[in-house]
Design a protein around this motif. Structure first.
Motif, short mmCIF file in Angstrom:
data_model
loop_
_atom_site.label_atom_id
_atom_site.label_comp_id
_atom_site.label_asym_id
_atom_site.label_seq_id
_atom_site.Cartn_x
_atom_site.Cartn_y
_atom_site.Cartn_z
N GLY A 19 0.72 -1.09 0.03
CA GLY A 19 -0.06 0.02 0.03
C GLY A 19 0.73 1.35 0.02
N VAL A 20 1.93 1.35 0.79
CA VAL A 20 2.71 2.46 0.68
C VAL A 20 3.48 2.51 -0.50
CG1 VAL A 20 4.71 3.41 1.87
CG2 VAL A 20 3.06 2.10 3.25
N GLY A 62 13.89 13.99 -8.13
CA GLY A 62 14.85 12.71 -8.26
C GLY A 62 15.11 12.11 -6.84
N LEU A 63 15.57 13.05 -6.09
CA LEU A 63 16.06 12.72 -4.95
C LEU A 63 15.06 12.15 -3.94
CD1 LEU A 63 18.16 15.87 -3.74
CD2 LEU A 63 19.08 13.43 -4.62
N PRO A 69 11.63 4.47 -1.39
CA PRO A 69 11.73 2.97 -0.98
C PRO A 69 12.31 2.67 0.36
CG PRO A 69 12.34 3.18 -3.19
CD PRO A 69 12.50 4.63 -2.63
N PHE A 70 13.24 3.43 0.61
CA PHE A 70 14.11 3.22 1.80
C PHE A 70 13.46 3.93 2.99
CE2 PHE A 70 17.07 3.36 -1.74
CZ PHE A 70 17.40 1.92 -1.76
N VAL A 71 12.75 5.35 3.02
CA VAL A 71 12.18 5.73 3.85
C VAL A 71 10.79 5.16 4.24
CG1 VAL A 71 10.97 8.05 4.38
CG2 VAL A 71 13.43 7.94 3.38
N ALA A 81 8.78 -2.42 -7.65
CA ALA A 81 8.34 -0.82 -7.68
C ALA A 81 9.50 0.07 -7.10
CB ALA A 81 7.32 -0.76 -6.82
N ALA A 82 10.16 -0.65 -5.95
CA ALA A 82 11.49 -0.04 -5.29
C ALA A 82 12.54 0.33 -6.39
CB ALA A 82 12.04 -0.82 -4.19
N ALA A 83 12.71 -0.78 -7.28
CA ALA A 83 14.01 -0.95 -8.35
C ALA A 83 13.33 0.34 -9.34
CB ALA A 83 14.02 -2.00 -8.98
#
Length: 122
Positions: A19-20, A62-63, A69-71, A81-83
């Protein structure tokens, strides 16, 4: 490139399991698409935002997409999705570093600089 990156992040978020990741992907992806379509550039619908603001948005977006994905802690639950988010963020940052940010109509955030070459096509 901004439109493609924004759509890629939104689509990756939309089809993710978490969901996030879904909310972040849709929010950040559609946000960049919206800013791009409202910027004083060739592929815009409206020349509402100065190009300097778009440049700042590119760097910040961009930042934010690289960090999301980490936060948001969805690197393990939604690795695809993270990639896509990290790669799209890196692509926009690299593209922003080599982009000639000149406006089409001469609209600026502040006063025009003496070294400004002028609007594109002038």
């Amino acid at each position: 490139m901004d439109l493609a990156a924004g759509l890629a992040v939104a689509v990756a978020g939309r089809f993710s399991r978490g969901g996030v990741a879904r909310r972040v992907g849709l929010g950040l992806g559609l946000g960049l698409v919206g800013v791009t379509l409202l910027t004083d550039s060739r592929l815009s619908l409206s020349r509402l935002l100065p190009i300097e603001l778009h440049e700042l948005a590119d760097h910040g977006w961009g930042l934010a997409v690289i960090a999301a994905p980490f936060v948001g802690s969805y690197t393990r639950r939604s690795p695809g999705a993270a990639a896509v988010h990290v790669l799209a963020g890196a692509a926009v940052l690299l593209g922003a570093l080599v982009t000639d940010y000149r406006c089409r109509s001469g609209m600026h955030l502040g006063h025009e600089r003496m070294t400004d070459p002028g609007p594109v096509g002038a």
